[in-house]
Structure formats: structure tokens, C-alpha cells
Design a protein around this motif. Structure first.
Motif, PDB file in Angstrom:
ATOM      1  N   ASP A 252      35.475  42.178  32.682  1.00  0.00           N
ATOM      2  CA  ASP A 252      35.881  42.866  33.607  1.00  0.00           C
ATOM      3  C   ASP A 252      35.309  43.817  33.856  1.00  0.00           C
ATOM      4  O   ASP A 252      35.021  43.844  35.553  1.00  0.00           O
ATOM      5  CB  ASP A 252      37.758  42.992  33.405  1.00  0.00           C
ATOM      6  CG  ASP A 252      38.221  41.502  33.768  1.00  0.00           C
ATOM      7  OD1 ASP A 252      38.081  40.904  33.768  1.00  0.00           O
ATOM      8  OD2 ASP A 252      39.324  41.800  32.606  1.00  0.00           O
ATOM      9  N   LYS A 253      34.709  44.946  32.686  1.00  0.00           N
ATOM     10  CA  LYS A 253      34.332  45.756  33.557  1.00  0.00           C
ATOM     11  C   LYS A 253      32.533  45.710  33.968  1.00  0.00           C
ATOM     12  O   LYS A 253      32.492  46.137  35.552  1.00  0.00           O
ATOM     13  CB  LYS A 253      33.833  46.345  32.412  1.00  0.00           C
ATOM     14  CG  LYS A 253      33.500  47.528  32.082  1.00  0.00           C
ATOM     15  CD  LYS A 253      32.645  48.755  31.323  1.00  0.00           C
ATOM     16  CE  LYS A 253      32.529  49.814  31.687  1.00  0.00           C
ATOM     17  NZ  LYS A 253      31.923  50.815  30.497  1.00  0.00           N
ATOM     18  N   ARG A 254      31.945  44.476  34.002  1.00  0.00           N
ATOM     19  CA  ARG A 254      31.337  43.891  34.506  1.00  0.00           C
ATOM     20  C   ARG A 254      30.895  43.661  35.739  1.00  0.00           C
ATOM     21  O   ARG A 254      30.175  44.019  36.694  1.00  0.00           O
ATOM     22  CB  ARG A 254      30.336  43.133  33.563  1.00  0.00           C
ATOM     23  CG  ARG A 254      28.839  42.683  34.412  1.00  0.00           C
ATOM     24  CD  ARG A 254      28.232  43.560  34.881  1.00  0.00           C
ATOM     25  NE  ARG A 254      27.851  44.542  34.067  1.00  0.00           N
ATOM     26  CZ  ARG A 254      26.493  44.149  33.744  1.00  0.00           C
ATOM     27  NH1 ARG A 254      25.363  43.553  34.005  1.00  0.00           N
ATOM     28  NH2 ARG A 254      25.941  45.417  32.317  1.00  0.00           N
ATOM     29  N   LEU A 255      32.782  42.921  35.840  1.00  0.00           N
ATOM     30  CA  LEU A 255      32.775  42.284  36.895  1.00  0.00           C
ATOM     31  C   LEU A 255      33.159  43.412  38.347  1.00  0.00           C
ATOM     32  O   LEU A 255      32.701  42.873  39.532  1.00  0.00           O
ATOM     33  CB  LEU A 255      33.878  41.365  37.218  1.00  0.00           C
ATOM     34  CG  LEU A 255      33.708  39.853  36.900  1.00  0.00           C
ATOM     35  CD1 LEU A 255      35.106  38.924  36.682  1.00  0.00           C
ATOM     36  CD2 LEU A 255      32.880  39.053  37.017  1.00  0.00           C
ATOM     37  N   ASP A 256      33.683  44.519  37.589  1.00  0.00           N
ATOM     38  CA  ASP A 256      33.907  45.115  38.440  1.00  0.00           C
ATOM     39  C   ASP A 256      32.881  46.425  38.845  1.00  0.00           C
ATOM     40  O   ASP A 256      32.966  47.432  40.040  1.00  0.00           O
ATOM     41  CB  ASP A 256      35.264  46.394  38.594  1.00  0.00           C
ATOM     42  CG  ASP A 256      36.136  45.458  38.263  1.00  0.00           C
ATOM     43  OD1 ASP A 256      36.525  44.812  39.460  1.00  0.00           O
ATOM     44  OD2 ASP A 256      37.428  46.027  37.352  1.00  0.00           O
ATOM     45  N   SER A 257      31.503  47.080  37.928  1.00  0.00           N
ATOM     46  CA  SER A 257      30.711  47.735  37.944  1.00  0.00           C
ATOM     47  C   SER A 257      29.538  47.524  38.314  1.00  0.00           C
ATOM     48  O   SER A 257      28.446  47.909  38.777  1.00  0.00           O
ATOM     49  CB  SER A 257      31.078  48.401  36.595  1.00  0.00           C
ATOM     50  OG  SER A 257      30.234  47.347  35.387  1.00  0.00           O
ATOM     51  N   LYS A 258      29.278  46.012  38.564  1.00  0.00           N
ATOM     52  CA  LYS A 258      27.407  45.298  39.092  1.00  0.00           C
ATOM     53  C   LYS A 258      27.617  45.360  40.745  1.00  0.00           C
ATOM     54  O   LYS A 258      28.903  44.943  40.990  1.00  0.00           O
ATOM     55  CB  LYS A 258      27.314  44.229  37.891  1.00  0.00           C
ATOM     56  CG  LYS A 258      26.438  43.414  38.446  1.00  0.00           C
ATOM     57  CD  LYS A 258      25.396  44.206  37.881  1.00  0.00           C
ATOM     58  CE  LYS A 258      23.793  42.942  38.079  1.00  0.00           C
ATOM     59  NZ  LYS A 258      22.270  44.068  38.173  1.00  0.00           N
TER      60      LYS A 258
END
Length: 146
Positions: A71-77
């Protein structure tokens, strides 16, 4: 005095043999999947690997929609492109890109692992990505890989 010998660089003669490989992206990590795909495209899995020669296989990726991303990657990439006009920067988040065009997420990751020259542009054309489990390459008889 001892005479030194130098190993010669191996260069494949003739046209290298290529196969079709089927990769299922369901539940796989994006980076590890992209590394595996780039390895097959470059031909590093073959004992006759020669740098600078397009001797890799064709890769068919299915179930790109079901890629495993935190989820962190989905929001930060974010993915950026520019139209070369003033104010022409387009920014798309990874969550939106995975929903609309999941093939572009995998293609961008694999492209980053290939050489950025004529060889890389030739190799990326051998990558076929599909969001679902259906693909039109049954005639080539792609071999599934683990």
C-alpha cells in the motif's frame, strides 16, 4: 618464467535460438518479477549468453492486474511523462496506473533493467503483457516458468 594465457570472450555464431516463456504475475512482487523477466529477455539464463547480442526469449506475462504491491508503494510511486510543451507534465500514481493500464507498470519496471540503447529497444518488443489470464500466443506454445 610462466607464460600467462588470457581467456577469449565467447561470441555466439549464427542466429541464437529463441523460445517463448509464460510468466504468471499473480501475487508476485513487482521488482522480483521484473528482474526475472529482464533475465529471460537478455538471455542470461542461457549458457551461451553473449553481451550485446539479442539472444533472449520472448516473454508473455499474464495476470498483470493481480500484481502484489504494498500500500505504501501504491501511494508513493508516480509515473511521469512530458509533452515537451510548457506546463505539459503529466503525473499518474501507481494505484491509478495499475487499475487503468497494469501492463505499463510492469513494462516500466522491466525497461529500467534493460540497456537503454538499440539492443534494449529491440528486447522490450519481445515482452507481451496481458491484464487477464487470456493471451493470443497459444500457437507459439509458451513454456510456463516457476
Amino acid at each position: 618464467m610462466e607464460k600467462r594465457t588470457v581467456d577469449k570472450t565467447y561470441v555466439i555464431k549464427g542466429k541464437p535460438e529463441t523460445k517463448w516463456v509464460l510468466v504468471d504475475a499473480r501475487g508476485q512482487n513487482l521488482g522480483r518479477l521484473a528482474t526475472q523477466i529482464a533475465r529471460y529477455l537478455l538471455g542470461k539464463h542461457k549458457p551461451t549468453f553473449t553481451p550485446g547480442v539479442a539472444m533472449g526469449d520472448y516473454v508473455v506475462v499474464i495476470n498483470a492486474q493481480q500484481l502484489d504491491v504494498t500500500d505504501k508503494r501504491l501511494d508513493s510511486k508516480f509515473y511521469y511523462k512530458h509533452s515537451n510543451y510548457p506546463g505539459g507534465l503529466k503525473v499518474v500514481g501507481m494505484r491509478e496506473q495499475l487499475n487503468r493500464h497494469p501492463d505499463r507498470v510492469i513494462r516500466a519496471a522491466v525497461w529500467g533493467m534493460l540497456p537503454h540503447n538499440k539492443l534494449g529497444r529491440k528486447l522490450i518488443k519481445r515482452l507481451k503483457i496481458y491484464a487477464g489470464s487470456e493471451h493470443p500466443h497459444e500457437a507459439q506454445k509458451p513454456e510456463p516458468v516457476a
